[in-house]
Design a protein around this motif. Sequence first.
Motif, mmCIF file in Angstrom:
data_model
loop_
_atom_site.group_PDB
_atom_site.id
_atom_site.type_symbol
_atom_site.label_atom_id
_atom_site.label_comp_id
_atom_site.label_asym_id
_atom_site.label_seq_id
_atom_site.Cartn_x
_atom_site.Cartn_y
_atom_site.Cartn_z
ATOM 1 N N LEU A 196 45.466 25.674 38.624
ATOM 2 C CA LEU A 196 44.079 25.870 38.226
ATOM 3 C C LEU A 196 43.945 27.273 37.648
ATOM 4 O O LEU A 196 44.341 28.250 38.279
ATOM 5 C CB LEU A 196 43.155 25.708 39.437
ATOM 6 N N GLU A 197 43.406 27.361 36.424
ATOM 7 C CA GLU A 197 43.267 28.656 35.765
ATOM 8 C C GLU A 197 41.828 28.888 35.322
ATOM 9 O O GLU A 197 41.171 27.973 34.807
ATOM 10 C CB GLU A 197 44.166 28.740 34.534
ATOM 11 N N LEU A 198 41.378 30.111 35.518
ATOM 12 C CA LEU A 198 40.098 30.550 34.978
ATOM 13 C C LEU A 198 40.396 31.655 33.974
ATOM 14 O O LEU A 198 40.990 32.684 34.332
ATOM 15 C CB LEU A 198 39.178 31.080 36.072
ATOM 16 N N ARG A 199 40.004 31.428 32.729
ATOM 17 C CA ARG A 199 40.280 32.390 31.678
ATOM 18 C C ARG A 199 38.983 32.988 31.152
ATOM 19 O O ARG A 199 38.200 32.311 30.503
ATOM 20 C CB ARG A 199 41.048 31.718 30.534
ATOM 21 N N ASN A 200 38.763 34.250 31.495
ATOM 22 C CA ASN A 200 37.599 34.999 31.024
ATOM 23 C C ASN A 200 36.292 34.225 31.274
ATOM 24 O O ASN A 200 35.421 34.139 30.408
ATOM 25 C CB ASN A 200 37.742 35.321 29.531
ATOM 26 N N VAL A 201 36.159 33.674 32.471
ATOM 27 C CA VAL A 201 35.041 32.796 32.796
ATOM 28 C C VAL A 201 33.795 33.581 33.208
ATOM 29 O O VAL A 201 33.848 34.469 34.062
ATOM 30 C CB VAL A 201 35.438 31.813 33.925
ATOM 31 N N SER A 202 32.682 33.216 32.594
ATOM 32 C CA SER A 202 31.373 33.713 32.992
ATOM 33 C C SER A 202 30.463 32.507 33.170
ATOM 34 O O SER A 202 30.658 31.470 32.534
ATOM 35 C CB SER A 202 30.778 34.648 31.928
ATOM 36 N N GLY A 203 29.470 32.644 34.030
ATOM 37 C CA GLY A 203 28.554 31.528 34.230
ATOM 38 C C GLY A 203 27.625 31.760 35.396
ATOM 39 O O GLY A 203 27.738 32.750 36.128
ATOM 40 N N GLY A 204 26.677 30.838 35.556
ATOM 41 C CA GLY A 204 25.697 30.959 36.633
ATOM 42 C C GLY A 204 24.760 29.784 36.605
ATOM 43 O O GLY A 204 25.171 28.649 36.359
ATOM 44 N N TYR A 205 23.488 30.060 36.817
ATOM 45 C CA TYR A 205 22.484 29.007 36.944
ATOM 46 C C TYR A 205 21.374 29.253 35.926
ATOM 47 O O TYR A 205 20.606 30.213 36.055
ATOM 48 C CB TYR A 205 21.938 28.983 38.367
ATOM 49 N N GLY A 206 21.316 28.396 34.920
ATOM 50 C CA GLY A 206 20.347 28.607 33.858
ATOM 51 C C GLY A 206 20.665 29.889 33.102
ATOM 52 O O GLY A 206 21.798 30.111 32.672
ATOM 53 N N ARG A 207 19.654 30.731 32.983
ATOM 54 C CA ARG A 207 19.866 31.997 32.274
ATOM 55 C C ARG A 207 20.387 33.108 33.183
ATOM 56 O O ARG A 207 20.678 34.217 32.711
ATOM 57 C CB ARG A 207 18.550 32.451 31.628
ATOM 58 N N LYS A 208 20.489 32.820 34.453
ATOM 59 C CA LYS A 208 20.959 33.830 35.406
ATOM 60 C C LYS A 208 22.483 33.780 35.502
ATOM 61 O O LYS A 208 23.054 32.850 36.075
ATOM 62 C CB LYS A 208 20.337 33.603 36.779
ATOM 63 N N ILE A 209 23.145 34.764 34.947
ATOM 64 C CA ILE A 209 24.602 34.835 34.973
ATOM 65 C C ILE A 209 25.041 35.525 36.268
ATOM 66 O O ILE A 209 24.616 36.644 36.563
ATOM 67 C CB ILE A 209 25.150 35.605 33.755
ATOM 68 N N ILE A 210 25.864 34.843 37.035
ATOM 69 C CA ILE A 210 26.343 35.371 38.319
ATOM 70 C C ILE A 210 27.760 35.923 38.180
ATOM 71 O O ILE A 210 28.072 37.010 38.659
ATOM 72 C CB ILE A 210 26.326 34.273 39.401
ATOM 73 N N LEU A 211 28.615 35.154 37.532
ATOM 74 C CA LEU A 211 30.027 35.510 37.381
ATOM 75 C C LEU A 211 30.275 36.053 35.986
ATOM 76 O O LEU A 211 29.782 35.487 35.007
ATOM 77 C CB LEU A 211 30.901 34.266 37.603
ATOM 78 N N ARG A 212 31.046 37.123 35.896
ATOM 79 C CA ARG A 212 31.310 37.721 34.597
ATOM 80 C C ARG A 212 32.802 37.993 34.397
ATOM 81 O O ARG A 212 33.432 38.694 35.180
ATOM 82 C CB ARG A 212 30.523 39.030 34.436
ATOM 83 N N SER A 213 33.345 37.386 33.343
ATOM 84 C CA SER A 213 34.708 37.670 32.850
ATOM 85 C C SER A 213 35.760 37.590 33.950
ATOM 86 O O SER A 213 36.539 38.529 34.156
ATOM 87 C CB SER A 213 34.746 39.050 32.183
ATOM 88 N N VAL A 214 35.788 36.473 34.651
ATOM 89 C CA VAL A 214 36.759 36.285 35.733
ATOM 90 C C VAL A 214 38.028 35.630 35.203
ATOM 91 O O VAL A 214 37.984 34.606 34.520
ATOM 92 C CB VAL A 214 36.159 35.418 36.863
ATOM 93 N N ASN A 215 39.146 36.230 35.529
ATOM 94 C CA ASN A 215 40.453 35.667 35.225
ATOM 95 C C ASN A 215 41.204 35.453 36.531
ATOM 96 O O ASN A 215 41.323 36.381 37.340
ATOM 97 C CB ASN A 215 41.260 36.606 34.321
ATOM 98 N N ALA A 216 41.679 34.238 36.741
ATOM 99 C CA ALA A 216 42.392 33.931 37.988
ATOM 100 C C ALA A 216 43.245 32.700 37.789
ATOM 101 O O ALA A 216 42.979 31.859 36.928
ATOM 102 C CB ALA A 216 41.398 33.695 39.126
ATOM 103 N N SER A 217 44.299 32.612 38.584
ATOM 104 C CA SER A 217 45.135 31.411 38.581
ATOM 105 C C SER A 217 45.474 31.058 40.020
ATOM 106 O O SER A 217 45.710 31.941 40.854
ATOM 107 C CB SER A 217 46.411 31.625 37.767
ATOM 108 N N PHE A 218 45.478 29.769 40.312
ATOM 109 C CA PHE A 218 45.745 29.269 41.654
ATOM 110 C C PHE A 218 46.838 28.210 41.548
ATOM 111 O O PHE A 218 46.662 27.191 40.882
ATOM 112 C CB PHE A 218 44.472 28.675 42.266
ATOM 113 N N LYS A 219 47.946 28.465 42.208
ATOM 114 C CA LYS A 219 49.105 27.587 42.094
ATOM 115 C C LYS A 219 49.134 26.543 43.212
ATOM 116 O O LYS A 219 48.632 26.777 44.309
ATOM 117 C CB LYS A 219 50.383 28.419 42.147
ATOM 118 N N LYS A 220 49.743 25.445 42.904
ATOM 119 C CA LYS A 220 49.954 24.424 43.927
ATOM 120 C C LYS A 220 50.943 24.966 44.950
ATOM 121 O O LYS A 220 51.876 25.700 44.632
ATOM 122 C CB LYS A 220 50.490 23.142 43.283
ATOM 123 N N GLY A 221 50.706 24.606 46.209
ATOM 124 C CA GLY A 221 51.579 25.083 47.272
ATOM 125 C C GLY A 221 51.177 26.424 47.834
ATOM 126 O O GLY A 221 51.990 27.094 48.480
#
Length: 251
Positions: free
Chosen positions: A2-27
């Motif tokens: 599972l990878e998140l590449r430069n992810v931003s987002g939230g609820y409607g116009r309210k942005i909660i997360l900004r520019s998150v990069n992360a990777s989660f491996k199986k195991g």
Amino acid sequence: MLELRNVSGGYGRKIILRSVNASFKKGEFVSVIGANGSGKSTLLMLAAGLIPCTEGSVLIDGKALPDFDNKERAKHISYMEQMKTPSGITVRTFVSHGRFPYLGYPRRYTDHDREKIEAAMEMAGVSDMQNRMINELSGGQQQRVRLAMILAQDTDIILLDEPLTYLDVRYKLEMTELIAGLKNYGKAVIAVMHDPELAFGYSDKIAVMNEGSLTAAGPPADIAKSTALSEALGVTAEYCENFQRFFFRKN
């Protein structure tokens, strides 16, 4: 993966997360920690595709999340939200809902589905209450039932938002051991955790959220040596060789 590449987002116009990069491996088992309102739950909801990204992309094994239809996505990634109790439904029926992505129309359970349901209830320790109504159970019992449904869904990626809510000390330990042990089945397990001792004691990696940003991610020992924990939670961690565990103290 599972990878998140430069992810931003939230609820409607309210942005909660900004520019998150992360990777989660199986195991591997990853604990997400941070103060209330830091974006932990939003991170999981974006990763699960429950709210859209305003920027960036979420990928499963290199494939963008929007390219999956709902049923296909539910075969790859499962999400357990914070406590929400259904009423008028038995434990077994609720756990059976985890098999919906695999059923055709009309919904008919195969022997394989029933085996998955039985195994999930057994693993979560709720087999003996399968005929009881969920709303008649204690909060801790309900939490274990909800985990059983996720286990019945049998995905490679499991997202858990505060899975230890309402559990007493004994069941917190049992639940954490169960969750952490899922990585041995080749699953990527990402959980929002509020107990730092359990997070640091059982996780392969710690992801630290602070004011909508992922400020650090890595093995518990590396996070303990960084300033991320102090900045996010106002505590420091020290490892005691004699007890082979981390201890925490406020700054």
